[in-house]
Structure formats: structure tokens, C-alpha cells
Design a protein around this motif. Structure first.
Motif, PDB file in Angstrom:
ATOM      1  N   PRO A   1       0.837  -1.204   0.000  1.00 45.06           N
ATOM      2  CA  PRO A   1       0.000   0.000   0.000  1.00 45.06           C
ATOM      3  C   PRO A   1       0.874   1.258   0.000  1.00 45.06           C
ATOM      4  O   PRO A   1       1.931   1.260   0.627  1.00 45.06           O
ATOM      5  N   TYR A   2       0.398   2.274  -0.699  1.00 44.86           N
ATOM      6  CA  TYR A   2       1.203   3.496  -0.774  1.00 44.86           C
ATOM      7  C   TYR A   2       1.072   4.311   0.509  1.00 44.86           C
ATOM      8  O   TYR A   2      -0.015   4.493   1.037  1.00 44.86           O
ATOM      9  N   ARG A   3       2.200   4.765   1.008  1.00 45.27           N
ATOM     10  CA  ARG A   3       2.226   5.606   2.209  1.00 45.27           C
ATOM     11  C   ARG A   3       2.805   6.975   1.859  1.00 45.27           C
ATOM     12  O   ARG A   3       3.742   7.072   1.078  1.00 45.27           O
ATOM     13  N   SER A   4       2.235   8.005   2.477  1.00 48.33           N
ATOM     14  CA  SER A   4       2.713   9.364   2.224  1.00 48.33           C
ATOM     15  C   SER A   4       4.185   9.484   2.591  1.00 48.33           C
ATOM     16  O   SER A   4       4.609   8.997   3.637  1.00 48.33           O
ATOM     17  N   LYS A   5       4.934  10.132   1.701  1.00 43.22           N
ATOM     18  CA  LYS A   5       6.354  10.347   1.982  1.00 43.22           C
ATOM     19  C   LYS A   5       6.526  11.309   3.145  1.00 43.22           C
ATOM     20  O   LYS A   5       7.556  11.347   3.797  1.00 43.22           O
ATOM     21  N   VAL A   6       5.520  12.140   3.392  1.00 42.97           N
ATOM     22  CA  VAL A   6       5.623  13.174   4.415  1.00 42.97           C
ATOM     23  C   VAL A   6       5.223  12.639   5.789  1.00 42.97           C
ATOM     24  O   VAL A   6       5.940  12.794   6.765  1.00 42.97           O
ATOM     25  N   THR A   7       4.063  11.978   5.867  1.00 41.35           N
ATOM     26  CA  THR A   7       3.535  11.581   7.174  1.00 41.35           C
ATOM     27  C   THR A   7       3.551  10.076   7.406  1.00 41.35           C
ATOM     28  O   THR A   7       3.346   9.629   8.532  1.00 41.35           O
ATOM     29  N   GLY A   8       3.751   9.298   6.336  1.00 41.82           N
ATOM     30  CA  GLY A   8       3.701   7.842   6.477  1.00 41.82           C
ATOM     31  C   GLY A   8       2.290   7.298   6.531  1.00 41.82           C
ATOM     32  O   GLY A   8       2.079   6.104   6.701  1.00 41.82           O
ATOM     33  N   VAL A   9       1.285   8.178   6.366  1.00 39.76           N
ATOM     34  CA  VAL A   9      -0.110   7.733   6.394  1.00 39.76           C
ATOM     35  C   VAL A   9      -0.400   6.899   5.147  1.00 39.76           C
ATOM     36  O   VAL A   9       0.017   7.250   4.043  1.00 39.76           O
ATOM     37  N   GLU A  10      -1.110   5.795   5.354  1.00 39.91           N
ATOM     38  CA  GLU A  10      -1.394   4.892   4.241  1.00 39.91           C
ATOM     39  C   GLU A  10      -2.566   5.394   3.404  1.00 39.91           C
ATOM     40  O   GLU A  10      -3.574   5.845   3.961  1.00 39.91           O
ATOM     41  N   ALA A  11      -2.430   5.322   2.086  1.00 39.82           N
ATOM     42  CA  ALA A  11      -3.530   5.706   1.214  1.00 39.82           C
ATOM     43  C   ALA A  11      -4.500   4.539   1.093  1.00 39.82           C
ATOM     44  O   ALA A  11      -4.113   3.469   0.601  1.00 39.82           O
TER      45      ALA A  11
END
Ligand code: SF4
Ligand code: SF4
Length: 170
Positions: A155-165
Motif C-alpha cells: 500500500p502506498y504511504r505518504s512520503k511526508v507523514t507515512g499515512v497509508e492511502a
């Protein structure tokens, strides 16, 4: 020209629209707090490219350039070289010794993915592609090649916050 038709009516129309929008403030919020929240992505979202590997670790790309030929934006450059018994990168005779995509020109149509006979080049869900300098948008083989088989399916995670899309399942 009528004053009522050309001046008063458009002003009243604009004011009515503004009043309607103001009445709906706070309801049906459609914005999200990116990057703390990530927008859902469709299963088949197509963003950043990856060059994939077989389970054995060998590269899928055989340097055939079909992707470059199919690309309507002419933004793929492939240079092939021969595999040898002592230096083997792909199962085929050849591999891509150089593979570049100019991401500024890419229109994310996915034709390269469709044209690839080995499933080597794929577009996945990383959409955070902003950068500072033009040269940083020339993605080299080293940038595109996944580090291990299946890496880009995570799953893709934000490079900034690590939050999963999240993936859209509706
Ligand atoms: S997605 Fe389309 S424009 Fe982008 S590299 Fe592939 S074929 Fe070219
Ligand atoms: S990515 Fe696919 S189409 Fe492009 S050169 Fe490699 S094997 Fe050929």
C-alpha cells in the motif's frame, strides 16, 4: 440594454448562489487534511512507474524498447545490452543497461505498461511526485527498478507523514 436584465438580475443571481453556498458551509465537506489524511485510490490508479523483478530477483525488462515505441509523449529512453553467463540481469538475451523516463513529459496514459511483453514497466499508486529541479524528473533505471520483487504492490504511504492511502472498495 435593460437595467433589470443586464445588471440587477446577474447581481441577484450571484448573491443567491453565494447565500446558498453559505447555508451549506460545514455540511458535505469534501476536502481532506492532506498529508495527514490520504484520499482513497482506485485499485487501478496509475501514477509513478516501476521496473519490476521476477521472484528470482532477475529484472523483467529485456530492453526491447516497445514501451518507448508506444509512448505518445516520447519520454522513455531505453538502451539494451547483452546478458552473459557471468553477468546476467534478466532471463532473456538482453537487458536494459539504461532506462530513463522524463516524468515532466509523461501523461500517465499507461501505454508503456500495455505494450510491455514481460510486465516489466508498471504504473502504481505513488502520486507524490513533486520536486524542485527539472533534472530530478528524469527517472533513471536505478530510481525505477524495484529493490525486491513485489515491492511496489505494498500500500502506498505518504512520503511526508507515512499515512497509508486507502484503496477504494465501493
Ligand atoms: S504513461 Fe504514457 S506518457 Fe508516460 S511514459 Fe508511459 S506511455 Fe509514456
Ligand atoms: S519495460 Fe518492457 S517494453 Fe520497455 S524495454 Fe523493458 S521489456 Fe521492453
Amino acid at each position: 440594454m435593460g437595467l433589470l436584465k443586464d445588471v440587477v438580475k446577474p447581481i441577484l443571481g450571484g448573491m443567491t448562489l453565494t447565500a446558498r453556498r453559505a447555508a451549506n458551509l460545514g455540511k458535505n465537506i469534501v476536502t481532506i487534511q492532506y498529508p495527514d489524511e490520504m484520499r482513497e485510490q482506485y485499485q487501478r490508479s496509475r501514477w509513478r512507474h516501476y521496473l519490476t523483478r521476477y521472484d528470482s530477483g532477475l529484472e523483467r525488462c529485456i530492453g526491447c524498447s516497445l514501451c518507448a515505441g508506444a509512448c505518445p509523449a516520447r519520454c522513455i529512453y531505453v538502451e539494451a545490452a547483452e546478458n552473459t553467463d557471468t553477468e546476467r540481469y534478466s532471463p532473456g538475451e538482453r537487458y536494459a543497461v539504461r532506462y530513463e523516463i522524463n516524468m515532466i513529459r509523461c501523461i500517465f496514459c499507461g501505454y508503456c505498461q500495455d505494450a510491455c511483453p514481460t510486465g516489466a514497466i508498471v504504473l502504481r499508486k505513488d502520486f507524490e511526485l513533486a520536486n524542485y529541479k527539472r533534472e530530478q524528473f528524469i527517472y533513471t533505471k536505478e530510481m525505477l527498478l524495484e529493490k525486491y520483487p513485489g515491492q511496489n504492490l505494498e500500500p502506498y504511504r505518504s512520503k511526508v507523514t507515512g499515512v497509508e492511502a486507502p484503496i477504494y472498495t465501493g
